[in-house]
Write an enzyme that holds these catalytic residues in place. Structure first.
Site, PDB file in Angstrom:
ATOM      1  N   ASP A 245     -22.384  15.962 -10.276  1.00  0.00           N
ATOM      2  CA  ASP A 245     -21.440  16.409 -11.298  1.00  0.00           C
ATOM      3  C   ASP A 245     -20.087  16.766 -10.707  1.00  0.00           C
ATOM      4  O   ASP A 245     -19.264  17.415 -11.353  1.00  0.00           O
ATOM      5  CB  ASP A 245     -22.023  17.581 -12.092  1.00  0.00           C
ATOM      6  CG  ASP A 245     -22.304  18.766 -11.184  1.00  0.00           C
ATOM      7  OD1 ASP A 245     -22.705  19.822 -11.700  1.00  0.00           O
ATOM      8  OD2 ASP A 245     -22.114  18.641  -9.954  1.00  0.00           O
TER       9      ASP A 245
ATOM     10  N   HIS B  86      -9.022   0.191  -2.404  1.00  0.00           N
ATOM     11  CA  HIS B  86      -9.202   1.635  -2.540  1.00  0.00           C
ATOM     12  C   HIS B  86      -9.196   2.083  -3.996  1.00  0.00           C
ATOM     13  O   HIS B  86      -9.395   3.263  -4.283  1.00  0.00           O
ATOM     14  CB  HIS B  86      -8.137   2.392  -1.737  1.00  0.00           C
ATOM     15  CG  HIS B  86      -8.490   2.512  -0.289  1.00  0.00           C
ATOM     16  ND1 HIS B  86      -9.019   3.654   0.256  1.00  0.00           N
ATOM     17  CD2 HIS B  86      -8.435   1.614   0.724  1.00  0.00           C
ATOM     18  CE1 HIS B  86      -9.257   3.454   1.540  1.00  0.00           C
ATOM     19  NE2 HIS B  86      -8.906   2.230   1.857  1.00  0.00           N
TER      20      HIS B  86
ATOM     21  N   ASP C   7       0.815  -1.214   0.000  1.00  0.00           N
ATOM     22  CA  ASP C   7       0.000   0.000   0.000  1.00  0.00           C
ATOM     23  C   ASP C   7       0.850   1.264   0.000  1.00  0.00           C
ATOM     24  O   ASP C   7       1.808   1.367   0.754  1.00  0.00           O
ATOM     25  CB  ASP C   7      -0.868   0.065   1.275  1.00  0.00           C
ATOM     26  CG  ASP C   7      -1.941  -1.008   1.313  1.00  0.00           C
ATOM     27  OD1 ASP C   7      -2.901  -0.826   2.068  1.00  0.00           O
ATOM     28  OD2 ASP C   7      -1.790  -2.029   0.617  1.00  0.00           O
TER      29      ASP C   7
ATOM     30  N   ASP D  62      -4.015  -0.212  -3.520  1.00  0.00           N
ATOM     31  CA  ASP D  62      -4.146   0.909  -2.570  1.00  0.00           C
ATOM     32  C   ASP D  62      -3.114   1.995  -2.835  1.00  0.00           C
ATOM     33  O   ASP D  62      -2.353   2.399  -1.954  1.00  0.00           O
ATOM     34  CB  ASP D  62      -4.084   0.421  -1.121  1.00  0.00           C
ATOM     35  CG  ASP D  62      -5.432  -0.090  -0.634  1.00  0.00           C
ATOM     36  OD1 ASP D  62      -5.590  -0.315   0.582  1.00  0.00           O
ATOM     37  OD2 ASP D  62      -6.343  -0.270  -1.477  1.00  0.00           O
TER      38      ASP D  62
ATOM     39  N   ASN E 130     -23.315  33.215   1.604  1.00  0.00           N
ATOM     40  CA  ASN E 130     -23.495  34.249   0.584  1.00  0.00           C
ATOM     41  C   ASN E 130     -24.862  34.162  -0.085  1.00  0.00           C
ATOM     42  O   ASN E 130     -25.117  34.804  -1.082  1.00  0.00           O
ATOM     43  CB  ASN E 130     -22.367  34.191  -0.462  1.00  0.00           C
ATOM     44  CG  ASN E 130     -22.357  32.852  -1.172  1.00  0.00           C
ATOM     45  OD1 ASN E 130     -23.112  31.965  -0.848  1.00  0.00           O
ATOM     46  ND2 ASN E 130     -21.481  32.726  -2.154  1.00  0.00           N
TER      47      ASN E 130
ATOM     48  N   HIS F  42      -3.998  -8.126  -3.280  1.00  0.00           N
ATOM     49  CA  HIS F  42      -4.063  -7.039  -2.296  1.00  0.00           C
ATOM     50  C   HIS F  42      -4.553  -7.470  -0.910  1.00  0.00           C
ATOM     51  O   HIS F  42      -3.883  -7.245   0.084  1.00  0.00           O
ATOM     52  CB  HIS F  42      -4.938  -5.894  -2.808  1.00  0.00           C
ATOM     53  CG  HIS F  42      -5.073  -4.805  -1.803  1.00  0.00           C
ATOM     54  ND1 HIS F  42      -4.051  -3.920  -1.516  1.00  0.00           N
ATOM     55  CD2 HIS F  42      -6.087  -4.464  -0.965  1.00  0.00           C
ATOM     56  CE1 HIS F  42      -4.435  -3.095  -0.563  1.00  0.00           C
ATOM     57  NE2 HIS F  42      -5.668  -3.396  -0.208  1.00  0.00           N
TER      58      HIS F  42
ATOM     59  N   GLU G 235     -16.003  23.858   2.457  1.00  0.00           N
ATOM     60  CA  GLU G 235     -16.117  24.904   3.463  1.00  0.00           C
ATOM     61  C   GLU G 235     -16.959  24.424   4.626  1.00  0.00           C
ATOM     62  O   GLU G 235     -16.659  24.663   5.789  1.00  0.00           O
ATOM     63  CB  GLU G 235     -16.758  26.155   2.839  1.00  0.00           C
ATOM     64  CG  GLU G 235     -15.948  27.382   3.097  1.00  0.00           C
ATOM     65  CD  GLU G 235     -16.560  28.634   2.531  1.00  0.00           C
ATOM     66  OE1 GLU G 235     -15.855  29.636   2.509  1.00  0.00           O
ATOM     67  OE2 GLU G 235     -17.739  28.600   2.116  1.00  0.00           O
TER      68      GLU G 235
END
Lengths: 162, 749
Positions: free
Chosen positions: B663, B250, B188, B217, B703, B301, B712
């Site tokens: 999207d 992963h 990994d 991974d 905003n 893996h 954020e």
């Protein structure tokens, strides 16, 4: 203070403490640990046994020569050890004074060579690996000197792990 | 005077002495030495103990995160079951269970086209021309070492070439150590570029004389996942016969949503990130599943199970398994004979008991009765999605035939096949399980094979399974990765299984070494260890344990604080007289009952609780104040417990956000945000009023443009101290810039 706390500890508390420490090394979750982890476990329970003491304990709890120790065997043995305070912690001042004894000229420090000689030749000698590791930890300057007062402060002193 | 020397224990005698004073001094010295030795050994043991529980903390949290991920998928599937087809919640998430894309390969190539992307003059990174040369591959390495980024045009082009190449590779790579070539195998990497650079530095880059196998991974968690991929792919393109990549768990876009790779790509490639991610989805599905060396050593893996069959694995269509957590896609022919990708919608999925594992050699019955969803670890829910009429007709015809086929086959299998040989009935469900096991399993020391409930996928397999498997396939060693090991590697199952992990300092600086393996014609693995970061070399063992420990404890404190309400509830059960105090024992029991992390709480108590009284009891209210979340200042009107929930489930929340953000723009609408909350409230069985959610939405959409920046939002919920929050410069709850400067000026902060 530590002693006071120990006196009010019940056997059940002690069992819990031992089991918790034991289980940290029980990698397969089957209440078994490698015998080589026993010394770590005993130390972490606040005891300060000698190497000879440890060998004795291991001999008592190991399953034959399998190299494994089962919790069922370890628990009663270790409980007794704790109830008896068999290997009490060493007070900090004693360690300091031990260093002072070795520091015959009262320099406030030990030379790397001096410490190595004592640690690897006297008492319950260190292996080369142990000595290397100790020097890596205690030698924090380029002059090859061990300032033992600092060392004792640095490594701290955790007499009892709860 | 010498009282302190008493009771030390037996001491070795000293040599011949000249005087009794000399004798006494020597004895003193020896006793002193003994004392020091004992003291030092105790220190070493304590350090080892701390290292051990620190490891335990990180691992528990990591695995419970993976489990949470899988639980989330189960939950979403449960929603699919219970919400009507028209409901908006269902629409929000249905796309992850079914891709609304019926695309020809040619259409894909157009979608991924890089040719229109212009590279500006000011771009200072590497320019690639194809076919790639080794100089360019090495140049890419250097560029990344110097923190440059590869332009999206070249990235897309490189990925396209990689996709084309991977499609030609078999499921199982077969290589040999002929001409006394040593093969290097890496485990990994998890986005840790420094480790890959270190390996190439120590061992050399891949070449005709230096073949490499990378065991999955490559991405997630670390911050340079895309760079690692680009490097590995570029060497693959240059030396296709000497670089081998195995898929890891992963390499899966659904996992990437949670563990950071999706976010990394979108951040680094703001305009084209979405396309890059889509292309990577395909690339991941085309990564080979395993590598066999000299027909004797199997490299994969995760691991194996009692039903792993290399024959099945070699024959299946691996690219149908875009994510190990989703049902397989089915390649169908349209009437014009061109192949189309679409999802398989079959009732047969619903009735499968395939994930209901029993211990050891129970035989899977594909047509067993349907189980309640709680018992299943991974579900396939595609069968419940409504389809158009024509498709329905088509698919029911298909269903009929596959169903019939499966019945025939399974009947045949049930009737007379011995337990230790799995017939390859090319049943997609069985194939899916084979892949899951391969990517997610872990070894255990007991015999047998049981479901891997800690991770939620794959199984735990024992030494007897290894023995049987190796004998059956006439092999001698399994090399796998998937688990972080302190030394970077670990043998088990009588040295027949080797775990290899190449991401050093995975949990934190100093936590573990990385390792890679060299295998020559004698097939004896030779392990090389390393640890990235010059910092670790200078730290003493104690210091590095200390750092890692502090990190683990910080993470743990955050987790504890996030469960405040539940913990207080639990404490109150022990504190019937409402004194506000609990004993250490009760504290430990209460904490474990809420956190379910199986950690040594008693031992950790002194590290987690400083407000203990002298008689050993703990004031739990004080304790929470100690842990305090340096709260959102302006958010007083938001319910504290809501905030707490939000904080606790932030990973899940973020994952859901990213799922909804179809999207991949990094933004979701306020409306979607509300829907997310409704979903979460069902999941957590909480009452969240619409009003609460509105308040939250208003605060967050600072905003007021009707959309929420996922990053954020997530930033706001970190248990940071005030200083670093200031440094970060923003937080949802810090309001406007002017507020910020006011804070900076305040010396008491």
């Amino acid at each position: 203070m530590a002693e006071n706390r120990q006196h009010t500890e019940t056997v059940s508390d002690i069992h819990k403490k031992i089991t918790t420490a034991f289980k940290l090394f029980d990698y397969d979750a089957n209440n078994t640990v490698d015998a080589r982890e026993i010394s770590t476990i005993v130390f972490s329970l606040g005891c300060f046994p000698s190497q000879a003491d440890l060998h004795q304990i291991i001999a008592e709890v190991e399953e034959g020569s399998s190299g494994y120790v089962h919790l069922d065997t370890f628990l009663p043995v270790m409980t007794k050890v704790l109830l008896e305070h068999r290997f009490p912690p060493i007070p900090v001042e004693h360690i300091l004074r031990a260093f002072e004894v070795l520091d015959k000229e009262n320099k406030g420090h030990l030379e790397e060579g001096e410490l190595t000689k004592y640690m690897t030749e006297e008492g319950e000698p260190f292996t080369n690996k142990e000595m290397e590791e100790m020097l890596a930890v205690l030698l924090n300057n380029k002059r090859g000197l061990v300032y033992y007062r600092d060392a004792v402060g640095l490594l701290g002193f955790d007499g009892v792990m709860k | 005077m010498l009282s302190w020397l008493r009771g030390i224990g037996t001491v070795m005698g000293c040599g011949v002495s000249k005087s009794s004073q000399f004798h006494k001094n020597s004895r003193k010295a020896i006793k002193a030495a003994v004392l020091i030795q004992r003291w030092y050994r105790q220190y070493v043991a304590r350090t080892e103990m701390r290292r051990r529980y620190t490891w335990h903390i990180f691992q528990s949290i990591e695995y419970s995160g993976e489990q949470a991920q899988i639980k989330l998928y189960n939950f979403l599937g449960y929603l699919m079951d219970n919400f009507t087809p028209a409901s908006s919640e269902r629409n929000l998430i249905s796309h992850i269970f079914r891709e609304h894309e019926v695309c020809l390969d040619a259409e894909w190539e157009r979608y991924f086209c890089y040719k229109n992307i212009e590279v500006p003059e000011v771009y200072s990174g590497p320019h690639l021309t194809f076919p790639l040369t080794v100089e360019q591959a090495v140049g890419l390495l250097e560029a990344f070492r110097n923190k440059k980024q590869l332009h999206s045009r070249y990235a897309l082009q490189l990925l396209l070439e990689t996709w084309k190449l991977l499609r030609m590779l078999p499921n199982i790579n077969r290589i040999s150590t002929c001409q006394s070539k040593e093969i290097t195998i890496c485990g990994d990497l998890h986005g840790q570029l420094e480790d890959l650079l270190l390996i190439f530095y120590k061992n050399g880059v891949p070449s005709l004389e230096k073949p490499y196998v990378f065991n999955g991974d490559f991405v997630d968690r670390g911050k340079d996942s895309i760079e690692i991929l680009l490097i590995l792919f570029s060497f693959l393109l240059v030396y296709p016969c000497d670089v081998y990549l195995n898929r890891g768990n992963h390499e899966d876009h659904l996992i990437n949503l949670r563990y950071g790779f999706t976010k990394e790509v979108l951040t680094k490639y703001k305009i084209h990130g979405k396309r890059i991610l889509k292309l990577l989805q395909k690339i991941f599905s085309w990564l080979p599943l395993a590598t066999v060396i000299d027909q004797k050593v199997l490299v994969l893996h995760g691991g194996i199970s009692d039903t792993t069959d290399l024959g099945v694995l070699a024959r299946l269509d691996r690219h149908n398994y875009v994510s190990a957590m989703r049902p397989p896609k089915k390649r169908n022919s349209s009437s014009s004979g061109v192949s189309i990708d679409a999802d398989l919608e079959e009732d047969i999925w619903n009735t499968s008991k395939i994930f209901q594992r029993r211990a050891s050699v129970s035989y899977p019955k594909p047509l067993g009765p349907r189980d309640c969803f709680q018992n299943r670890s991974l579900q396939d829910f595609s069968g419940r999605i409504k389809v158009k009429m024509e498709d329905e007709l088509e698919s029911s015809r298909r269903r009929e035939s596959v169903y019939q086929l499966a019945i025939n086959r399974s009947e045949k299998d049930v009737l007379g096949v011995s337990n230790d040989s799995v017939t390859s009935y090319d049943n997609p469900k069985e194939e899916w399980r084979q892949i899951l096991d391969l990517l997610w399993s872990d070894p255990m020391s007991q015999d047998g094979c049981i479901p891997n409930e800690v991770r939620g996928g794959g199984c735990y397999w024992g030494p007897d399974i290894t023995e049987d498997f190796l004998n059956k396939h006439n092999m001698q060693l399994i090399i796998r990765s998937h688990e972080c090991k302190q030394e970077g590697y670990e043998f088990c199952h009588n040295r027949k299984v080797l775990t290899l992990f190449s991401a050093s300092n995975y949990y934190d600086v100093g936590s573990n070494r990385g390792a890679y393996v060299k295998l020559g014609p004698d097939l004896v693995p030779y392990v090389i260890q390393y640890q990235a970061s010059s910092l670790t070399r200078e730290l003493t063992a104690r210091q590095s344990v200390g750092r890692t420990e502090r990190s683990a404890l910080k993470v743990l404190r955050e987790q504890l604080f996030a469960h405040k309400s539940d913990l207080i509830c639990a404490f109150k059960k022990f504190d019937k007289e409402a004194t506000g105090l609990v004993s250490l024992n009760d504290w430990a029991s209460a904490v474990e009952s809420v956190m379910h992390l199986d950690l040594p709480w008693r031992m950790l108590c002194s590290q987690l609780v400083s407000c203990k009284s002298s008689d050993g009891t703990i004031d739990y209210n004080d304790w929470f104040n100690e842990l305090a979340f340096k709260g959102p200042n302006a958010a007083d009107h938001i319910d504290q417990s809501l905030l707490e929930t939000l904080y606790r489930h932030r990973s899940t929340l973020e994952t859901i956000f990213r799922i909804i953000d179809t999207d991949n723009s990094g933004f979701i609408t306020v409306e979607d945000f509300r829907q997310t909350w409704k979903l979460l409230s069902v999941y957590l069985k909480m009452e969240i009023t619409d009003e609460d959610i509105s308040h939250l939405a208003v605060t967050i959409d600072s905003n007021n443009d009707g959309s929420i920046d996922i990053d954020e939002f997530m930033e706001a919920f970190r248990l940071t101290d005030k200083k670093s929050r200031l440094e970060r410069g923003r937080s949802m709850f810090m309001g406007t810039v002017t507020d910020l400067t006011k804070l900076e000026g305040d010396p008491s902060i």
